[in-house]
Structures are given as structure tokens and as C-alpha cells.
Design a protein around this motif. Structure first.
Motif, mmCIF file in Angstrom:
data_model
loop_
_atom_site.group_PDB
_atom_site.id
_atom_site.type_symbol
_atom_site.label_atom_id
_atom_site.label_comp_id
_atom_site.label_asym_id
_atom_site.label_seq_id
_atom_site.Cartn_x
_atom_site.Cartn_y
_atom_site.Cartn_z
ATOM 1 N N LEU A 28 -10.846 4.924 -1.733
ATOM 2 C CA LEU A 28 -9.465 4.471 -1.846
ATOM 3 C C LEU A 28 -9.443 2.984 -1.513
ATOM 4 C CD1 LEU A 28 -6.430 4.957 -2.175
ATOM 5 C CD2 LEU A 28 -6.372 5.785 0.191
ATOM 6 N N VAL B 251 -9.220 0.669 3.651
ATOM 7 C CA VAL B 251 -8.020 1.463 3.915
ATOM 8 C C VAL B 251 -7.475 1.126 5.302
ATOM 9 C CG1 VAL B 251 -7.122 3.804 4.222
ATOM 10 C CG2 VAL B 251 -8.736 3.318 2.381
ATOM 11 N N ALA C 226 0.263 5.663 5.022
ATOM 12 C CA ALA C 226 -1.079 5.094 4.852
ATOM 13 C C ALA C 226 -2.119 5.923 5.595
ATOM 14 C CB ALA C 226 -1.092 3.648 5.348
ATOM 15 N N LYS D 9 -5.388 8.040 4.061
ATOM 16 C CA LYS D 9 -6.767 7.923 4.537
ATOM 17 C C LYS D 9 -7.365 9.309 4.761
ATOM 18 C CE LYS D 9 -9.695 6.269 8.279
ATOM 19 N NZ LYS D 9 -9.755 5.676 9.636
ATOM 20 N N PHE E 297 0.814 -1.204 0.000
ATOM 21 C CA PHE E 297 0.000 0.000 0.000
ATOM 22 C C PHE E 297 0.858 1.270 0.000
ATOM 23 C CE2 PHE E 297 -3.286 2.482 2.755
ATOM 24 C CZ PHE E 297 -3.675 3.213 1.645
ATOM 25 N N VAL F 200 -7.392 -0.837 -1.484
ATOM 26 C CA VAL F 200 -6.089 -1.477 -1.376
ATOM 27 C C VAL F 200 -6.173 -2.829 -2.077
ATOM 28 C CG1 VAL F 200 -4.286 -2.302 0.184
ATOM 29 C CG2 VAL F 200 -5.682 -0.312 0.814
#
Length: 348
Positions: free
Chosen positions: A119, A322, A105, A109, A98, A121
Motif C-alpha cells: 500500500l 503507510v 489510515a 495498514k 491518504f 501513499v
């Protein structure tokens, strides 16, 4: 523009784009593959002549038709490219790994929430036939309370990758972020987040600059999960092992979807994702005289893209959230810190 079709672009047509993304986006009726950003070689139109080949990310982002962008470029670019896509008002699907760190990360978010976009992954290995079989056995309860699980992603190949970005030392480079995300995500999807992490990382190939072996231990209150990957396993052990108070289940890594996609066999064709009988897992339950075979579940990467589609329509939530991506990155961060300290790391 039809509201039930999502116009999509991918940012690379290497193996990831050619094998794991374009075939599904071109086959699923809910997506229209608009084009791909190709930096040097222009290859996508040889397979998909109707799509565009873009010369830059800016060209992709300036295209008002494109609603979803697949960020399948090297890991070091994931944060910057995803952020630019979100800020341009696009939904984004990000390949594994990711990001480089959990902090990246978390920032993505926040950017997703600010943009009001989705979004996703990419963790297609949740839909491997072997893992789906492991999941079914685990959830059946036939093994009783689990005390130990072990997942492997082993290979036998001492050569360095021809992809330079995979062999130059740096943040987010090495086997932990290459193969690790597959089995880390599988572990947390089955068992949730562990309380503590221990990791041992090594360099085993000649002239390698990056870690190419790992053993990661995930500690739960009543369960220990061992995750392992290496490049010198000529005679592989079972890739999935579940041991419970009522029995054990062993399964090889045998999903055929990637091999078929490499041969340009399109998804949802005859026998798609079906395991051969010789690769069925073996279960031995207490009280039975001998182990028996468990027929494999059917692998189905298209289920991931169907979930993306239904989420974009507002009908479902992301199967891989996410938050799942942040959890995986938190474990990876802890693994690196554990190896550095040679200590068990507690997760908050």
C-alpha cells in the motif's frame, strides 16, 4: 504474464489521473496501464487508445490481469475503495489525502498486512525541484542548527472549485486535506514527527462551506515549523524558509513538472524538472557579505514511480510509507482538534 511488468489501473481520469498518474504509468517500462474506471465521460482512450475504459470498480477488481490499482478518486472514497482493492488481492497506490482520519489510515495498514500486499501513499511533492533543493540545503548543515522553518502553499483565487466534492462541508473536506498534505508530508520527511500541534483554520472565500485558509504550527524540542496555505496571496512570500544559527535560505515554489504535464509534455524529456535561474533560492550565511543563489535540484516525479516499481520487485522499501501516511493524518486530526479547542494539542 511477465513478472517484471506490473499491470495497473487507475480509478479516475480527471486531473489527477490525466496529469499525475497516467503519463508516468504509460512511460515507465515496468508498468502496463491496462485501463481506467470512467463513470460518465470516456476520455482516456483519446490519449491512450490501447487502454480499456471500465464502467465500475467491480469490473476493475474482477480483472485478474490487474495487479496494482491507483485510488485517485475523492478523499471520501479512499478508505472504502482501498479496502476493496486490498481484499481483492491488488496492490494499491492512494492519492493524497491518504484518508479522512488517522483511524482510517490505521485500519488500512491492518488490511494491507492481512492481504499481504503493498500500500503506497502518493506524495510526489517530495520530488519537486524546489523541495529537493530545500532538503539539500538543510542536510548540508550550512545553516547550522535550525530554529525555524516555514512552508507555504499559497494561491490567489477566490472562486469556488467546480468540483462539488471539494466544496461541500464534511469530514476530510477543505484546504487542510487538499493542499495541507503536500507541506505536512514535506515537513515530517525533513524533521520527523513534532511533539505538539497548533492550528488556526478560516473561511475566507465568499459563500464557502469549507475551510480555505490554515496556519499550522509544529513544535519540536529546538525547532518550530510553520505551515500555511490560503487563497488570497497576490504577492507571494517565499514558499520555503529555513532559518538557522548560521544563516537563512529562502526559495520560491517554482517546480515546473505539473505545468509541463498539463501541456501533455511527457516525463523524462529534455530539461525535465529543471528550474530557471531566476527562481534559484537565496542563501545568506553568517560571515558572507551578501546572499548568493543556490542552483535548484532537478525535479523528478518519476523517482516516486520507480520506487513503487522497485518495491513491488522486492528490491526497495516504499519511499513514502503507510506509516508516513498515518503520521500525516495524525497531524491533520490534531490540527482540526486544535482549531476546535483553540489550544495546542500534544501528540502521543
Amino acid at each position: 504474464m511477465q513478472s517484471n511488468i506490473f499491470h495497473t489501473a487507475i480509478l479516475s481520469y480527471g486531473m489527477s489521473g490525466r496529469v499525475f498518474h497516467a503519463p508516468f504509468l504509460a512511460t515507465h517500462p515496468g508498468f502496463n496501464l491496462v485501463g481506467c474506471w470512467e463513470r460518465s465521460q470516456k476520455n482516456i482512450q483519446s490519449r491512450y487508445p490501447e487502454v480499456a475504459s471500465f464502467d465500475s470498480l467491480e469490473e476493475v477488481l474482477a480483472n485478474d490481469q490487474i495487479q496494482l490499482v491507483v485510488v485517485n478518486t475523492p478523499i471520501a472514497t479512499h478508505f472504502d475503495f482501498t479496502l476493496k482493492c486490498l481484499e481483492a488481492g491488488k496492490h494499491v497506490l492512494v492519492e493524497k489525502c491518504f484518508t479522512r482520519t488517522a483511524e482510517e489510515a490505521i485500519q488500512l495498514k491492518a488490511a494491507m498486512e492481512k492481504a499481504g500486499k503493498h500500500l503506497f501513499v502518493f506524495q510526489n511533492r517530495r520530488w519537486d525541484s524546489d523541495f529537493l533543493t530545500v532538503k539539500k540545503v538543510k542536510e548540508s548543515g550550512i545553516l547550522g542548527d535550525l530554529v525555524e522553518a516555514e512552508f507555504h502553499y499559497d494561491r490567489f483565487d477566490g472562486n469556488l472549485s467546480y468540483k462539488a466534492h471539494k466544496e461541500i462541508a464534511g469530514v476530510g473536506v477543505g484546504v487542510v486535506t487538499d493542499l495541507g498534505p503536500h507541506i505536512i508530508d514535506q515537513a515530517i520527511s525533513l524533521f520527523g514527527m513534532p511533539e505538539r500541534v497548533f492550528a488556526d483554520l478560516r473561511k475566507t472565500r465568499k459563500n464557502t462551506q469549507v475551510d480555505d485558509y490554515f496556519e499550522i504550527l509544529l513544535y519540536y524540542p529546538d525547532l518550530r515549523v510553520r505551515l500555511k496555505a490560503g487563497y488570497f496571496v497576490k504577492l507571494p512570500v517565499p514558499s520555503f524558509q529555513l532559518h538557522g544559527k548560521q544563516g537563512s535560505f529562502l526559495k520560491t515554489r517554482s517546480d515546473r513538472q505539473e505545468a509541463d504535464l498539463q501541456l501533455a509534455i511527457l516525463p523524462n524529456t529534455s530539461n525535465w524538472g529543471q528550474d530557471s535561474e531566476k527562481d534559484y533560492g537565496q542563501i545568506w550565511v553568517d560571515g558572507e557579505e551578501s546572499p548568493r543563489a543556490i542552483p535548484s535540484e532537478t525535479g523528478n516525479y518519476m523517482a516516486f514511480f520507480e520506487n513503487v516499481y522497485q518495491t513491488l520487485l522486492g528490491n526497495e522499501k516504499p519511499a513514502v510509507s503507510v506509516e508516513d501516511g498515518i503520521r500525516s493524518m495524525s497531524i491533520i486530526d490534531a490540527a482540526y482538534e486544535s482549531n476546535r479547542q483553540q489550544a495546542i494539542i500534544s501528540l502521543s
